[in-house]
Scaffold this motif. Structure first.
Motif, mmCIF file in Angstrom:
data_model
loop_
_atom_site.group_PDB
_atom_site.id
_atom_site.type_symbol
_atom_site.label_atom_id
_atom_site.label_comp_id
_atom_site.label_asym_id
_atom_site.label_seq_id
_atom_site.Cartn_x
_atom_site.Cartn_y
_atom_site.Cartn_z
ATOM 1 N N VAL A 438 0.834 -1.200 0.000
ATOM 2 C CA VAL A 438 0.000 0.000 0.000
ATOM 3 C C VAL A 438 0.871 1.254 0.000
ATOM 4 N N LEU A 439 1.908 1.260 0.812
ATOM 5 C CA LEU A 439 2.784 2.429 0.912
ATOM 6 C C LEU A 439 3.512 2.699 -0.404
ATOM 7 N N VAL A 440 4.024 1.638 -1.026
ATOM 8 C CA VAL A 440 4.774 1.814 -2.281
ATOM 9 C C VAL A 440 3.846 2.258 -3.412
ATOM 10 N N VAL A 441 2.670 1.638 -3.503
ATOM 11 C CA VAL A 441 1.706 2.032 -4.540
ATOM 12 C C VAL A 441 1.291 3.484 -4.349
ATOM 13 N N TYR A 442 1.041 3.860 -3.096
ATOM 14 C CA TYR A 442 0.655 5.248 -2.806
ATOM 15 C C TYR A 442 1.756 6.226 -3.233
ATOM 16 N N LYS A 443 3.017 5.911 -2.894
ATOM 17 C CA LYS A 443 4.123 6.796 -3.244
ATOM 18 C C LYS A 443 4.319 6.888 -4.753
ATOM 19 N N GLN A 444 4.126 5.761 -5.466
ATOM 20 C CA GLN A 444 4.277 5.787 -6.923
ATOM 21 C C GLN A 444 3.179 6.620 -7.575
ATOM 22 N N ILE A 445 1.948 6.457 -7.094
ATOM 23 C CA ILE A 445 0.852 7.251 -7.652
ATOM 24 C C ILE A 445 1.063 8.726 -7.345
ATOM 25 N N ALA A 446 1.531 9.033 -6.127
ATOM 26 C CA ALA A 446 1.824 10.429 -5.784
ATOM 27 C C ALA A 446 2.935 10.985 -6.673
ATOM 28 N N TYR A 447 3.924 10.146 -6.974
ATOM 29 C CA TYR A 447 5.005 10.561 -7.871
ATOM 30 C C TYR A 447 4.470 10.851 -9.278
ATOM 31 N N VAL A 448 3.594 9.990 -9.738
ATOM 32 C CA VAL A 448 2.996 10.186 -11.061
ATOM 33 C C VAL A 448 2.221 11.501 -11.101
ATOM 34 N N GLN A 449 1.472 11.773 -10.008
ATOM 35 C CA GLN A 449 0.652 12.979 -9.976
ATOM 36 C C GLN A 449 1.512 14.241 -9.913
ATOM 37 N N SER A 450 2.653 14.162 -9.216
ATOM 38 C CA SER A 450 3.458 15.359 -8.990
ATOM 39 C C SER A 450 4.543 15.568 -10.047
ATOM 40 N N LYS A 451 4.932 14.500 -10.740
ATOM 41 C CA LYS A 451 6.008 14.633 -11.739
ATOM 42 C C LYS A 451 5.566 15.551 -12.871
ATOM 43 N N SER A 452 6.453 16.400 -13.267
ATOM 44 C CA SER A 452 6.145 17.289 -14.377
ATOM 45 C C SER A 452 5.918 16.477 -15.645
ATOM 46 N N GLN A 453 4.777 16.699 -16.282
ATOM 47 C CA GLN A 453 4.441 15.977 -17.497
ATOM 48 C C GLN A 453 4.966 16.677 -18.753
ATOM 49 N N GLY A 454 5.504 17.872 -18.570
ATOM 50 C CA GLY A 454 6.005 18.631 -19.709
ATOM 51 C C GLY A 454 4.940 19.491 -20.367
ATOM 52 N N TYR A 455 3.729 19.520 -19.778
ATOM 53 C CA TYR A 455 2.654 20.383 -20.267
ATOM 54 C C TYR A 455 1.785 20.746 -19.067
ATOM 55 N N HIS A 456 0.946 21.762 -19.228
ATOM 56 C CA HIS A 456 0.065 22.201 -18.159
ATOM 57 C C HIS A 456 -1.336 21.625 -18.409
ATOM 58 N N LYS A 457 -1.760 20.723 -17.545
ATOM 59 C CA LYS A 457 -3.066 20.096 -17.729
ATOM 60 C C LYS A 457 -4.174 20.786 -16.948
ATOM 61 N N GLU A 458 -3.815 21.654 -15.995
ATOM 62 C CA GLU A 458 -4.812 22.282 -15.155
ATOM 63 C C GLU A 458 -5.611 23.326 -15.937
#
Length: 788
Positions: A438-458
């Motif tokens: 659970v901890l590793v999956v949570y950290k990976q998903i948080a990393y995916v959400q926070s990593k710069s995607q190279g574009y602005h999606k907001e």
């Protein structure tokens, strides 16, 4: 005898209420979890299993400079050519992917258009796929030009009845921009939920092949399906078709077939080899269900054997009266089975209550229907759980010697003690494993959400041009940019994330190695798209109307420049589709696919007239007002068409839908596992405190402090948990690393993830034991000494 056993079971349940309720709660929770997971797993494994046997999908392995890339897109003429040249084939059909016509507008006469999903299909479609026709013949529908077969529900929406053969229908789509008038040739029964492919209508293939684009061997995209004749060997057929495309001038791709029934669960390929897919999650959650059931059963085993001293005289008297060991085993197994049956009924009620929330989590519409399969599964789970939970106590208690039993003496062997400790170690090891996951999956998903995607999606939304606004992109953009709160707007020909097209081998540049196979993603875009999405330029400039016509210009990403191996790319010529295009800019890499995949080579071509999706960047806090103004604009200039839009961050989240569900479900399962484990530890601590009441009283009279007594009672329970931590952490490292390896971009496994999981498990176990120890410390020592 049966009535006698029931009476004894009832009395034991009544006498040992704490143990009874702890076991009931644990088993009910375990069975509820197992049943929910079974419903989900059963739905997954039933996908596409209703089709006739010998149905296969033709796949392609593209041999590129980056390795082998497996795709389901094939040349349009492939099905007809294979059917004519390969005698092993019974039927072959070309179809389009459903997403090509996934958001089509459908209308009859002057009525307002409705939205439906469709696909193109060849004449043999209904001979191969097991979709029943209500009207029309499988040999006739889709054979005539400009014909369509629609679903029963679509017929009812359009005409209020299903007698619709020969009537006209009009559909349009961003892929097929013009309105298409087609005649209805048949009606098929609504597709079952067990079909992974869901569509509302099928259009004859000639409409797709009308402009000749997909009739070329150099173009891929459509899907090809075949059925083999009876007795044909798929493995031998694979070898035969491997080089089929080379005979047609496609030197970089090889073919193979896979059973269509496997395509839903086994959809991941790495370097040309099948490596799993959704089946991995099916296996994972099935294993979790078994783990949680086993944890609940371990509680029953431990509590039953722990209170064996209270049943010594019962065992001794029965053996002296002539009871065989098999009779005692039967009694204790019956006790376990009855408790499991009670837990089953409790779990059924719990599942019925939780099913709506569970459906929301997994994105399905599961229901508790008591079919023969479900009833048989419930019986198997109940028998398995009852026998597993009751087996060790039954054989342990029935093996006690009658003389020692009557004297109230219980000589615990080393094996018995090790077994009980081992069971505690096992259940906490499983719990720790789930906590780490659970901890590793949570950290990976948080990393995916926070990593710069190279574009602005907001605050970026998009909508498709249609109806009266079809092919009026310049007018739309001019009007949209005037709306207050709109920062910028542009257009593109595809969805930005996961839907870019590609070109394969039909391009060139100075210095290219002709033997090297490279695949470029591509998109047709308008001016200001790069600025609207906040994509950064590495060098050069973006498309702009200020420089005149940029239709002969392209912009390449950094990954593209890297594989091209050219220095100072600005101004260099990139030839594609027989045209020379000048590179005017290089954009920094951005993730147009999920982080499972590396950023691939891609280029943007300036082609405003080929774009059909309007991308709008709104100011933060003004998105609501912008949407209202866009709706008003749509109502004014495109009457009869509802304004349908999506946010770019919705598409971003959709890329990680499976991971988000795994993270959420794993969190609940881990909480459940550790709760059941602590519940069992609570029961053992309660029993131990009661059993050692006299010892505790004597220690207090002799001056032992409360802290000393708490330490004495807690240390025996801390040891197996510590052993569980030592055993579980290395295994959890291997499993989580394997999961992370499926991402091209991932977190690094930190030591504190594993330390935190171990400390959490240890603290929870100690807190559980602490309250019972504290209660024992607070007991009057005089009352404890008097207790027999």
């Amino acid at each position: 005898m049966f009535q006698h056993h029931l009476l004894l079971i009832y009395r034991n349940f009544k006498r040992y209420k704490n143990s009874f309720f702890i076991n009931l709660i644990g088993l009910s929770a375990g069975l509820s979890c197992a049943l929910l997971i079974y419903l989900w797993v059963n739905d997954e494994v039933q996908k596409d299993q209703f089709h006739a046997n010998r149905l296969y999908q033709v796949m392609g392995n593209e041999h590129t400079a980056e390795g082998i890339n497996t795709v389901d897109g094939t040349p349009g003429p492939l099905a007809e050519a294979m059917s004519m040249e390969l005698p092993e084939i019974e039927h072959a059909v070309t179809t389009s992917p459903t997403y090509w016509l996934g958001k089509s507008k459908i209308a009859v006469g002057e009525q307002l258009a409705i939205t439906g999903a469709g696909k193109f299909a060849g004449p043999d479609f209904f001979k191969m796929f097991s979709y029943p026709l209500l009207t029309g013949s499988a040999d006739q529908v889709l054979t005539e030009k400009n014909t369509v077969v629609i679903s029963e529900s679509l017929a009812l929406k359009l005409f209020k009845h299903t007698d619709v053969v020969g009537k006209e229908m009009v559909f349009s789509n961003t892929e097929i921009k013009n309105e298409n008038h087609v005649l209805i040739a048949g009606v098929f029964k609504d597709l079952p939920e067990s079909s992974s492919d869901q569509f509302d209508f099928l259009v004859s293939l000639d409409v797709l092949f009308n402009d000749g684009t997909y009739q070329k061997w150099s173009n891929s995209g459509p899907n090809t399906f075949i059925t083999l004749k009876e007795g044909e060997d798929p493995a031998a057929f694979n070898q035969k078709i491997s080089d089929f495309l080379k005979k047609k001038g496609q030197m970089t791709s090889t073919l193979f077939i896979r059973p269509y029934a496997n395509s839903y669960l086994y959809d991941n390929f790495e370097n040309g080899k099948m490596t799993g897919g959704r089946i991995d999650y099916v296996k994972l959650f099935s294993l979790i269900a078994v783990f949680i059931l086993v944890i609940a059963c371990i509680n029953f085993m431990n509590l039953s054997t722990a209170r064996a001293s209270r049943r010594l005289k019962e065992v001794g008297i029965k053996k002296v009266m002539g009871a065989h060991r098999s009779t005692l085993i039967l009694q204790y197994l019956a006790e376990s089975m009855l408790l499991t049956c009670i837990a089953l009924f409790v779990s059924l009620a719990v599942v019925e209550l939780l099913l709506p929330q569970f459906n929301t989590l997994v994105g399905k519409e599961l229901s508790l229907r008591f079919t023969g399969t479900l009833i048989l599964t419930l019986l198997c789970i109940t028998v398995f759980t009852g026998l597993l939970a009751g087996s060790y106590p039954a054989f342990y208690l029935s093996g006690l010697k009658p003389v020692l039993a009557l004297k109230g003496k219980l000589n615990l062997t080393a094996n018995a003690l090790w077994t009980r400790q081992g069971l505690v170690v096992f259940q906490f090891a499983l719990s720790i494993l789930l906590i780490v996951a659970v901890l590793v999956v949570y950290k990976q998903i948080a990393y995916v959400q926070s990593k710069s995607q190279g574009y602005h999606k907001e605050n970026v939304l998009y909508f498709e041009t249609e109806g009266a606004l079809q092919n009026k992109v310049p007018f739309i953009l001019a009007q949209v940019k005037r709306i207050p709160g709109v920062l910028n707007a542009s257009s593109i020909d595809r969805e930005l994330l996961g839907d870019l097209s590609f070109t394969f081998g039909d391009f060139n540049w100075e210095g290219r190695n002709p033997k090297e196979v490279i695949k470029f993603q591509r998109a047709h875009v308008n001016a200001d798209l790069i600025e609207t999405l906040g994509i950064e330029m590495a060098e050069g400039r973006s498309f702009s109307d200020q420089f005149g016509s940029d239709t002969s210009k392209i912009i390449v990403n950094e990954a593209g420049i890297k594989v091209m191996r050219i220095k100072n790319p600005i101004g260099k010529i990139f030839s594609v589709w027989g045209k020379d295009l000048q590179i005017i800019g290089v954009i920094k890499d951005f993730h147009f696919e999920s982080l499972h995949e590396p950023v691939r080579p891609m280029f943007l071509k300036y082609a405003p007239l080929r774009t059909n999706r309007i991308m709008v960047k709104a100011s933060a806090g003004e998105v609501g007002s912008v949407i209202k103004d866009l709706q008003a604009f749509y109502a004014k200039y495109n009457p009869g068409y509802p304004f349908q839009y999506r946010f770019l961050d919705q598409d971003f989240q959709a890329q990680y839908e499976a991971e988000n569900r795994v993270a959420l479900l794993s969190r609940y399962f881990a909480m459940l596992a550790i709760t059941i484990s602590c519940l069992g530890l609570f029961g053992l601590a309660t029993f131990t405190a009661e059993k050692r009441a006299k010892e505790i009283g004597i220690r207090k009279i002799l001056g032992a402090s409360g802290l000393n007594i708490i330490y004495t009672l807690s240390k025996d329970f801390a040891k197996p948990v510590m052993v569980a931590i030592v055993l579980a952490l290395p295994l959890s490292y291997v499993l989580t690393k394997t999961w992370l390896d499926s991402f091209a971009y991932r977190i690094d496994l930190q030591l504190w993830y594993f330390v935190a999981a171990g400390v959490l498990a240890l603290l929870l176990s100690l807190v559980t034991v602490f309250f019972q120890a504290l209660k024992a410390v607070g007991t009057n020592p005089i009352q404890s000494i008097r207790t027999e």
